[in-house]
Write a protein that holds these residues in place. Structure first.
Motif, PDB file in Angstrom:
ATOM      1  N   GLY A  95       0.683  -1.237  -0.035  1.00 43.95           N
ATOM      2  CA  GLY A  95       0.047   0.129  -0.198  1.00 43.95           C
ATOM      3  C   GLY A  95       0.814   1.211  -0.076  1.00 43.95           C
ATOM      4  O   GLY A  95       2.060   1.074   0.241  1.00 43.95           O
ATOM      5  N   TYR A  96       0.124   2.250  -0.303  1.00 41.54           N
ATOM      6  CA  TYR A  96       0.864   3.696  -0.239  1.00 41.54           C
ATOM      7  C   TYR A  96      -0.053   4.539  -0.002  1.00 41.54           C
ATOM      8  O   TYR A  96      -1.323   4.475  -0.069  1.00 41.54           O
ATOM      9  CB  TYR A  96       1.857   3.819  -1.212  1.00 41.54           C
ATOM     10  CG  TYR A  96       0.782   3.925  -2.744  1.00 41.54           C
ATOM     11  CD1 TYR A  96       0.590   5.336  -3.285  1.00 41.54           C
ATOM     12  CD2 TYR A  96       0.559   2.984  -3.417  1.00 41.54           C
ATOM     13  CE1 TYR A  96      -0.157   5.547  -4.339  1.00 41.54           C
ATOM     14  CE2 TYR A  96      -0.189   3.040  -4.572  1.00 41.54           C
ATOM     15  CZ  TYR A  96      -0.277   4.414  -5.159  1.00 41.54           C
ATOM     16  OH  TYR A  96      -1.158   4.385  -6.173  1.00 41.54           O
ATOM     17  N   ILE A 102      -5.271   6.663   0.788  1.00 38.15           N
ATOM     18  CA  ILE A 102      -4.525   5.428   0.815  1.00 38.15           C
ATOM     19  C   ILE A 102      -4.977   4.340  -0.050  1.00 38.15           C
ATOM     20  O   ILE A 102      -6.217   4.236  -0.242  1.00 38.15           O
ATOM     21  CB  ILE A 102      -4.767   4.880   2.544  1.00 38.15           C
ATOM     22  CG1 ILE A 102      -4.240   5.860   3.540  1.00 38.15           C
ATOM     23  CG2 ILE A 102      -4.311   3.510   2.562  1.00 38.15           C
ATOM     24  CD1 ILE A 102      -4.379   5.338   4.958  1.00 38.15           C
ATOM     25  N   TYR A 103      -3.860   4.071  -0.657  1.00 37.21           N
ATOM     26  CA  TYR A 103      -4.387   2.607  -1.740  1.00 37.21           C
ATOM     27  C   TYR A 103      -3.560   1.452  -1.201  1.00 37.21           C
ATOM     28  O   TYR A 103      -2.677   1.440  -0.764  1.00 37.21           O
ATOM     29  CB  TYR A 103      -3.503   3.379  -3.082  1.00 37.21           C
ATOM     30  CG  TYR A 103      -3.901   4.474  -3.593  1.00 37.21           C
ATOM     31  CD1 TYR A 103      -5.172   4.550  -4.667  1.00 37.21           C
ATOM     32  CD2 TYR A 103      -3.468   5.967  -3.314  1.00 37.21           C
ATOM     33  CE1 TYR A 103      -5.576   5.652  -5.195  1.00 37.21           C
ATOM     34  CE2 TYR A 103      -4.196   6.899  -3.832  1.00 37.21           C
ATOM     35  CZ  TYR A 103      -5.112   6.795  -4.557  1.00 37.21           C
ATOM     36  OH  TYR A 103      -5.403   8.094  -5.145  1.00 37.21           O
ATOM     37  N   ILE A 104      -4.498   0.450  -1.361  1.00 34.29           N
ATOM     38  CA  ILE A 104      -4.228  -0.920  -0.959  1.00 34.29           C
ATOM     39  C   ILE A 104      -4.328  -1.891  -2.077  1.00 34.29           C
ATOM     40  O   ILE A 104      -5.287  -1.960  -2.904  1.00 34.29           O
ATOM     41  CB  ILE A 104      -5.166  -1.277   0.141  1.00 34.29           C
ATOM     42  CG1 ILE A 104      -4.779  -0.332   1.473  1.00 34.29           C
ATOM     43  CG2 ILE A 104      -4.877  -2.719   0.645  1.00 34.29           C
ATOM     44  CD1 ILE A 104      -5.927  -0.422   2.533  1.00 34.29           C
ATOM     45  N   ASN A 105      -3.315  -2.621  -2.166  1.00 38.55           N
ATOM     46  CA  ASN A 105      -3.435  -3.829  -3.322  1.00 38.55           C
ATOM     47  C   ASN A 105      -3.740  -5.066  -2.590  1.00 38.55           C
ATOM     48  O   ASN A 105      -2.984  -5.806  -1.845  1.00 38.55           O
ATOM     49  CB  ASN A 105      -1.852  -3.954  -3.792  1.00 38.55           C
ATOM     50  CG  ASN A 105      -1.866  -4.979  -5.207  1.00 38.55           C
ATOM     51  OD1 ASN A 105      -2.911  -5.600  -5.315  1.00 38.55           O
ATOM     52  ND2 ASN A 105      -0.740  -4.777  -5.857  1.00 38.55           N
ATOM     53  N   ASP A 106      -5.083  -5.451  -2.771  1.00 40.28           N
ATOM     54  CA  ASP A 106      -5.697  -6.476  -2.094  1.00 40.28           C
ATOM     55  C   ASP A 106      -6.465  -7.343  -3.272  1.00 40.28           C
ATOM     56  O   ASP A 106      -7.308  -7.151  -3.887  1.00 40.28           O
ATOM     57  CB  ASP A 106      -6.702  -6.184  -1.094  1.00 40.28           C
ATOM     58  CG  ASP A 106      -7.244  -7.565  -0.282  1.00 40.28           C
ATOM     59  OD1 ASP A 106      -6.527  -8.489  -0.514  1.00 40.28           O
ATOM     60  OD2 ASP A 106      -8.515  -7.539  -0.072  1.00 40.28           O
ATOM     61  N   PHE A 107      -5.332  -8.064  -3.941  1.00 38.97           N
ATOM     62  CA  PHE A 107      -5.630  -8.836  -5.394  1.00 38.97           C
ATOM     63  C   PHE A 107      -6.124  -7.777  -6.572  1.00 38.97           C
ATOM     64  O   PHE A 107      -7.199  -7.943  -7.197  1.00 38.97           O
ATOM     65  CB  PHE A 107      -6.765  -9.822  -5.107  1.00 38.97           C
ATOM     66  CG  PHE A 107      -6.605 -10.736  -4.056  1.00 38.97           C
ATOM     67  CD1 PHE A 107      -5.651 -11.860  -4.545  1.00 38.97           C
ATOM     68  CD2 PHE A 107      -7.002 -10.693  -2.856  1.00 38.97           C
ATOM     69  CE1 PHE A 107      -5.455 -12.833  -3.314  1.00 38.97           C
ATOM     70  CE2 PHE A 107      -6.914 -11.726  -2.006  1.00 38.97           C
ATOM     71  CZ  PHE A 107      -5.791 -12.732  -2.193  1.00 38.97           C
TER      72      PHE A 107
END
Length: 151
Positions: A95-96, A102-107
């Motif tokens: 994430g960042y 806030i950006y989250i990489n969840d698939f």
């Protein structure tokens, strides 16, 4: 003349290799969380009327882990107001933060979640993160600091 041409070819090859590796940040790369956001954040006033969601968020250099926020405490259940409802709980995700989101990489990278950071007016005031989920505010207080990123 041959020597000049060989030097020029070598220089072009070097530039090609350098620029091939400098494509910039792609969405897959993400970014990082600023130092002020890194740490452990927990639901602010979790016992207040026992109506709401309780959870914890741990933010590191480029990862975020969300725990809790799985069930509603209170009488009504409105899934649209559950914080971080589309994010896998208890698992560290890339994430960042950028431009107040806030950006989250969840698939795959999720749409940015807007937040407000409050450093507190006085030294003994808690640092707060404020979100809005489905029109319901969620405030987290900082309860622990994170160390520098691991190299």
């Amino acid at each position: 003349m041959k020597r000049n041409g060989a030097a020029r070819s070598a220089l072009l090859l070097v530039f090609a290799l350098v620029f091939a590796g400098c494509e910039g940040d792609s969405p897959d790369d993400g970014g990082f969380f600023e130092a002020k956001l890194r740490g452990t954040w927990e639901t602010h006033d979790p016992d207040e009327l026992r109506e709401g969601y309780n959870g914890k968020v741990v933010i590191n250099w480029d990862t975020i882990t969300i725990t809790g926020y799985t069930g509603y405490i209170g009488w009504a259940t409105d899934e649209s107001t559950r914080p971080f409802k589309d994010i896998t709980k208890g698992v560290s995700r890339k994430g960042y933060a950028e431009d107040g989101k806030i950006y989250i990489n969840d698939f795959g990278w999720k749409e940015g979640i807007p937040y407000e950071y409050d450093a507190g007016a006085y030294p003994d005031c808690p640092k707060l993160l404020r979100f809005t989920f489905g029109g319901r505010p969620e405030t987290l207080r900082k309860t622990g600091e994170q160390g520098p990123p691991l190299s």
